[in-house]
Design a protein around this motif. Structure first.
Motif, PDB file in Angstrom:
ATOM      1  N   TYR A 312      43.814  20.661  62.158  1.00 42.70           N
ATOM      2  CA  TYR A 312      45.177  21.097  62.459  1.00 42.70           C
ATOM      3  C   TYR A 312      45.697  22.020  61.354  1.00 42.70           C
ATOM      4  N   GLY A 315      44.958  25.637  61.505  1.00 43.90           N
ATOM      5  CA  GLY A 315      45.664  26.450  62.483  1.00 43.90           C
ATOM      6  C   GLY A 315      45.351  26.128  63.927  1.00 43.90           C
ATOM      7  N   TYR A 316      44.565  25.081  64.169  1.00 44.27           N
ATOM      8  CA  TYR A 316      44.218  24.712  65.540  1.00 44.27           C
ATOM      9  C   TYR A 316      45.304  23.792  66.077  1.00 44.27           C
ATOM     10  N   LYS A 317      46.310  24.345  66.756  1.00 45.86           N
ATOM     11  CA  LYS A 317      47.499  23.617  67.179  1.00 45.86           C
ATOM     12  C   LYS A 317      47.233  22.482  68.163  1.00 45.86           C
ATOM     13  N   ARG A 320      47.297  18.581  67.372  1.00 43.48           N
ATOM     14  CA  ARG A 320      48.457  17.700  67.191  1.00 43.48           C
ATOM     15  C   ARG A 320      48.514  16.631  68.275  1.00 43.48           C
ATOM     16  N   ASP A 371      46.431  21.821  76.494  1.00 47.58           N
ATOM     17  CA  ASP A 371      46.928  22.665  75.416  1.00 47.58           C
ATOM     18  C   ASP A 371      45.794  23.479  74.805  1.00 47.58           C
ATOM     19  N   PHE A 375      45.655  27.398  74.454  1.00 50.15           N
ATOM     20  CA  PHE A 375      45.436  27.957  73.119  1.00 50.15           C
ATOM     21  C   PHE A 375      44.273  28.945  73.126  1.00 50.15           C
TER      22      PHE A 375
END
Length: 422
Positions: A312, A315-317, A320, A371, A375
């Motif tokens: 996370y 930068g790998y959203k 979350r 997501d 992404f």
């Protein structure tokens, strides 16, 4: 399992009183129980009554083998109340309840367990339950025999038949919702996999199936509805469900988080932790009477949880949602442990807190996959825009170069024409 209230004992005899005729329940803790370890596994009820029993707190607690439990119960409740006695832990291999008849001779009242076909139970329920034949004003001594290859605990509960009916209906209703949702999520994501052919959906389905196997082995729903005539499957699903769960979460987390690409060194540590757990599990399962692998299984899950935070931060959203799902499981597990230690009240929610955590995790993981798709789509669109911009810059540069070349050609042609004229 069932709801209970711990009460302090003034004697070895449990006294049943009319505290609440609808929701009355007593947990038979160590103050009420006397124990005898049957090393020979050969004593019967006629022999055990003359044996010496000791306090259950005076010996080292063991989880496998053959034990006899002795408990005395006096009924001072109104005569219209029917009492039931439950063995809350369904993992015991063989459970037998002996009660005295009118002649004072002990007879077998009930028999059940994970090593006996389910349809032979007196009551077709996940807990082993029987009537408690003690009339108002009577005091009776009961003997219970436990024989098991699977780890078990003495969870004896006495409650009214009204409360048992209420709790059982509530329990089965919630379990039906739970398994229905889990199965629907598995089928839905498998249908998506057939359409998009993305392996992350297949690994997610594998993980959900592992959860189903793990849960049905622990709450005996699989034994009751899927393999009632094959009790041996209880032995294998109970032990290997833990290992299957660890392997499936590794495949899913690697496919979803991209651990091999984002954290190659940390990924190797996780793989080694699962490999060591599997080796320890096989050694203890084959050669030793140990339950250490129940605790070491936490290692791979904690490492994957840490890895999700690392991914996370890179930068790998979508990670979350993965973190949120794992957090729900850890919170559910915490509630379950606190309940077993008697720190918080036992009820249908704390009993199945871990199941609730797993259900929340399944939702978050499914949300995380969606997501992740968005992404990756945005990343692809961003990459495509960068490629288009790069191509436009190349085209612009090409035009500029062509113009410069045309200018130089014109200048050179003019020079050549001029030189020719001269």
């Amino acid at each position: 399992m069932a709801i209970f209230n711990k009460i302090s004992a003034t004697a070895d005899t449990l006294v049943l009183k009319d505290r609440n005729t609808t929701y009355s329940g007593y947990y038979l803790d160590k103050n009420y129980l006397e124990i005898h370890l049957d090393h020979s596994n050969s004593l019967d009820i006629t022999e055990i009554t003359s044996q010496t029993f000791t306090s259950i707190a005076s010996i080292e607690r063991k989880f496998k083998g053959t034990y006899w439990i002795k408990v005395s119960i006096r009924n001072e409740a109104p005569s219209d109340i029917r009492w039931m006695i439950l063995q809350g832990d369904p993992h015991v291999g063989i459970y037998e309840l002996y009660a005295p008849n009118n002649d004072g001779k002990y007879v077998l009242m009930n028999k059940g367990g994970s090593e006996i076909p389910f349809n032979l139970r007196k009551y077709m329920a996940n807990s082993i339950v029987s009537e408690l034949p003690v009339a108002k004003g009577e005091t009776k001594t009961f003997y219970l025999r436990y024989e098991s290859k699977i780890d078990f605990s003495f969870k004896l509960i006495v409650q009214t038949s009204n409360f048992y009916t209420y709790y059982s209906l509530s329990e089965y209703f919630l379990l039906g919702l739970y398994y229905g949702i889990i199965v629907i999520m598995a089928l839905y994501n498998f249908s998506i996999y057939l359409s998009v052919k993305d392996k992350v959906y297949l690994f997610y389905v594998f993980y959900v199936i592992s959860i189903l196997i793990f849960n049905t082995a622990n709450d005996t729903m699989g034994f009751q509805f899927l393999w009632p005539e094959i009790p041996m499957l209880n032995y294998y699903t109970y032990y290997f469900g833990h290992l299957l769960l660890a392997i499936s979460i590794l495949f899913y987390s690697d496919s979803f988080l991209g651990l091999q690409q984002g954290l190659p060194s940390f990924y190797k540590i996780i793989v080694w932790s699962i490999a060591l757990y599997a080796l320890q599990f096989i050694i203890e399962y084959t050669f030793f009477e140990s339950t250490l692998f129940y605790y070491t299984i936490v290692g791979p899950f904690v490492l994957i949880y840490i890895a999700a935070f690392k991914i996370y931060k890179q930068g790998y959203k979508p990670a979350r949602f993965f973190i949120a799902g794992f957090s729900a499981v850890l919170i559910g597990l915490l509630f379950f442990v606190l309940m077993n230690r008697g720190i918080i009240t036992s009820n249908i929610y704390t009993v199945y807190a871990f199941n609730i955590g797993l259900l929340i995790e399944v939702f978050f993981f499914s949300r995380a996959i969606g997501d992740r798709f968005r992404f990756l789509k945005l990343e692809k669109e961003k990459s495509d825009r960068q490629i288009i911009e790069h191509l436009k810059e190349n085209e612009k540069l090409k035009d500029e170069i062509n113009k410069k070349l045309e200018t130089k050609v014109s200048e050179r042609t003019f020079e050549l024409s001029k030189a020719k004229g001269e």
